[in-house]
Each structure stands twice: as C-alpha cells, then as structure tokens.
Enzyme design. Structure first.
Site, mmCIF file in Angstrom:
data_model
loop_
_atom_site.group_PDB
_atom_site.id
_atom_site.type_symbol
_atom_site.label_atom_id
_atom_site.label_comp_id
_atom_site.label_asym_id
_atom_site.label_seq_id
_atom_site.Cartn_x
_atom_site.Cartn_y
_atom_site.Cartn_z
ATOM 1 N N GLY A 20 0.723 -1.280 -0.015
ATOM 2 C CA GLY A 20 -0.075 -0.033 0.217
ATOM 3 C C GLY A 20 0.815 1.217 -0.076
ATOM 4 N N ARG A 73 -15.038 -16.096 -9.783
ATOM 5 C CA ARG A 73 -14.534 -14.689 -10.201
ATOM 6 C C ARG A 73 -15.796 -13.642 -10.119
ATOM 7 N NH1 ARG A 73 -9.754 -12.559 -11.357
ATOM 8 N NH2 ARG A 73 -9.224 -14.432 -12.173
ATOM 9 N N MET A 98 -4.028 -6.966 -6.745
ATOM 10 C CA MET A 98 -3.564 -8.380 -7.655
ATOM 11 C C MET A 98 -4.662 -9.075 -8.206
ATOM 12 S SD MET A 98 -0.624 -7.048 -8.048
ATOM 13 C CE MET A 98 0.436 -8.289 -8.533
ATOM 14 N N ASN A 115 -5.939 2.680 -12.753
ATOM 15 C CA ASN A 115 -5.099 1.756 -12.038
ATOM 16 C C ASN A 115 -3.638 2.425 -12.165
ATOM 17 O OD1 ASN A 115 -3.872 -0.737 -11.260
ATOM 18 N ND2 ASN A 115 -3.369 -1.286 -13.387
ATOM 19 N N HIS A 117 0.177 1.216 -13.318
ATOM 20 C CA HIS A 117 0.943 -0.041 -13.786
ATOM 21 C C HIS A 117 2.478 0.378 -13.777
ATOM 22 C CE1 HIS A 117 1.459 -3.893 -15.913
ATOM 23 N NE2 HIS A 117 2.314 -3.012 -16.778
ATOM 24 N N THR A 149 -10.102 -0.721 -18.554
ATOM 25 C CA THR A 149 -11.254 -1.396 -19.330
ATOM 26 C C THR A 149 -11.230 -2.955 -19.385
ATOM 27 O OG1 THR A 149 -9.644 -1.191 -21.232
ATOM 28 C CG2 THR A 149 -11.005 0.870 -21.037
ATOM 29 N N LEU A 152 -6.965 -6.330 -20.166
ATOM 30 C CA LEU A 152 -6.125 -6.128 -19.122
ATOM 31 C C LEU A 152 -4.851 -5.122 -19.464
ATOM 32 C CD1 LEU A 152 -5.014 -7.228 -16.392
ATOM 33 C CD2 LEU A 152 -3.501 -8.751 -17.859
ATOM 34 N N ASP A 153 -4.652 -4.240 -18.471
ATOM 35 C CA ASP A 153 -3.654 -2.930 -18.946
ATOM 36 C C ASP A 153 -3.765 -2.442 -20.077
ATOM 37 O OD1 ASP A 153 -2.469 -3.724 -16.284
ATOM 38 O OD2 ASP A 153 -1.161 -5.178 -17.187
ATOM 39 N N GLU A 182 5.784 6.576 -9.289
ATOM 40 C CA GLU A 182 4.128 6.236 -9.070
ATOM 41 C C GLU A 182 3.487 7.124 -7.850
ATOM 42 O OE1 GLU A 182 3.538 1.883 -8.427
ATOM 43 O OE2 GLU A 182 5.055 1.563 -9.985
HETATM 44 C C1 GRF Z 1 3.114 -1.054 -7.718
HETATM 45 O O1 GRF Z 1 4.315 -1.110 -8.398
HETATM 46 C C2 GRF Z 1 1.884 -0.786 -8.588
HETATM 47 O O2 GRF Z 1 2.211 -0.159 -9.893
HETATM 48 C C3 GRF Z 1 1.369 -2.175 -8.971
HETATM 49 O O3 GRF Z 1 1.516 -2.901 -7.745
HETATM 50 C C4 GRF Z 1 2.474 -2.201 -6.965
HETATM 51 C C5 GRF Z 1 1.810 -2.069 -5.574
HETATM 52 O O4 GRF Z 1 2.598 -1.439 -4.730
HETATM 53 N N1 GRF Z 1 0.158 -2.308 -9.614
HETATM 54 P P1 GRF Z 1 2.150 -0.680 -3.276
HETATM 55 O O5 GRF Z 1 1.264 -1.801 -2.675
HETATM 56 O O6 GRF Z 1 1.286 0.515 -3.599
HETATM 57 O O7 GRF Z 1 3.283 -0.614 -2.505
#
Ligand code: GRF
Length: 213
Positions: A20, A73, A98, A115, A117, A149, A152-153, A182
């Site tokens: 997180g 799912r 995930m 999201n 990525h 969407t 995926l990605d 990020e």
């Molecule tokens: C990040 O690298 C994000 O891009 C990917 O999962 C990771 C999550 O990291 N989707 P965190 O849990 O926010 O530290």
C-alpha cells in the site's frame, strides 16, 4: 474556472492487495492539500495486506473480502461491487490490487476505475515489468496511470512518468525508482479529475486544459 475551494471533493474507494505505498501517497497528498479527495474506504482481498494498517492509521474504514472464500470470479466480483457501492465512490482506485476484474465488474463501474501500472504502457503489460524492461534492453522505463477497461492493462493513459535505465541497474533498483514516480503521478492524475482539468467519458480521457504536467 470554478474556484478550487468550491469544488466538491472526489470520493474514492481504494483497492489493495499488499504494502500500500501508493495508497500512502494518496493519503499523504490528501493530508497535504494536494489532492482534493476523500478516501471513503480501503478494500483488500488479502487479510494480511499492510496497506490495511496504513488506512487504519489514517482513520479510513477498511474491509477485507478474501477471494479464497468464493467459488468463482463472478461471485467474488458481485460481492466486491456491492461493498464498493455502499461507499458511493466517484472513482475506484486500484493500488496494487492483484486481481483481474471481470467484464461485468468493469462495465458496472465504466469510466470510473483507475489503475497504476509499473511500466510505460503499452509496453510491458502484465507482471514482472522491471526485469522484462531490463531484458529487452530498454533505455527508459516508467509508470502509467490508466483507465481500466475490459482488456488487461489496456485502457487509455491519464499520466505517465519515465526514468532512464542506469548502468548496472537491477530489477530492484529500477522498481524503487519507478515506485517513487508512481507516488508522484497517481495523486497528480486524480487531482486533475478533481479539478476538472481532465474528464473521462465513453472510455476516453478528455483534457480540458493544457496537457503539460
Ligand atoms: C505498484 O508497483 C503498482 O504499480 C503495481 O503494484 C505495486 C503496488 O505497490 N500495480 P504498493 O502496494 O502500492 O506499495
């Protein structure tokens, strides 16, 4: 332009599975006045996700919905959607969540799921992006905030940030440098939605102002 103080806050629900740190960057940006939003709830599919502690520390309601308790799912996603709707978010923020979301779920929250990525999409969709970027001999790599969407990605990008790949770089050093980016671009992208500088409609990102960050 509407004065910032009169803009309503964006209501967010953040979905996590792990540490997180991206969630933390949103909490910090809100507390620092850089993101005009409220995190209504943090939901995790993993009971042990450390991000849940981060949320609790910030006084944000948390909810664990373990996918292991569901047979398929679509049943999981239906319950997840119901829990999310209780908080009436403007946007669902995937922050290291995930799990692949079913088409039905994505359609239900159309134009409202974001999201982050760890790659410069459309390059390196999926997992293990840092090692794959190194193996491919890339000279730069980075992170992308994109609309989710059904593929995926694959959704259109809101913001990207790139880093140069350095001499002697490993997947771990690269991961750390990309993660820092990020933490910068995720709150920044959501803030652009909060101010109306950016809008999402029919699967498209619409910039209403200057596109420079
Ligand atoms: C990040 O690298 C994000 O891009 C990917 O999962 C990771 C999550 O990291 N989707 P965190 O849990 O926010 O530290």
């Amino acid at each position: 332009m509407t004065p910032r103080h009169s803009l309503p806050k964006l209501n967010l629900v953040v979905l996590i599975s792990g540490g997180g740190t991206n969630l933390q960057s949103l909490i910090d940006a809100i507390q620092g006045g850089e993101l005009h939003a409220e995190i209504r709830a943090v939901l995790s599919n993993e009971p042990e996700a450390y991000g849940l502690e981060r949320a609790k520390k910030a006084g944000i309601p948390t909810c664990v919905l373990s996918h292991r308790d569901y047979l398929d799912r679509s049943a999981y996603d239906a319950d997840l959607a119901e829990k999310i709707e209780y908080f009436q978010p403007d946007y669902l923020i995937l922050a290291g969540f995930m799990r692949i979301l079913s088409s039905g779920f994505v359609q239900r929250f159309q134009d409202r799921i974001l999201n982050i990525h760890p790659a410069l999409l459309p390059k390196f969709k999926g997992t293990n992006t840092h090692q794959r970027a190194l193996d491919a001999g890339e000279i730069e790599h980075g992170a992308t905030v994109h609309l989710v969407t059904e593929k995926l990605d694959d959704g259109p990008n809101l913001l990207q940030a790139s880093v140069s790949i350095l001499e002697g770089e490993t997947a771990e050093t690269l991961r750390q440098r990309v993660l820092k980016e990020e933490h910068r671009i995720y709150p920044a992208a959501i803030q652009k939605l909060a101010t109306g500088e950016m809008k999402i409609s029919d699967g498209q990102i619409i910039w209403t102002h200057n596109e420079t960050e």
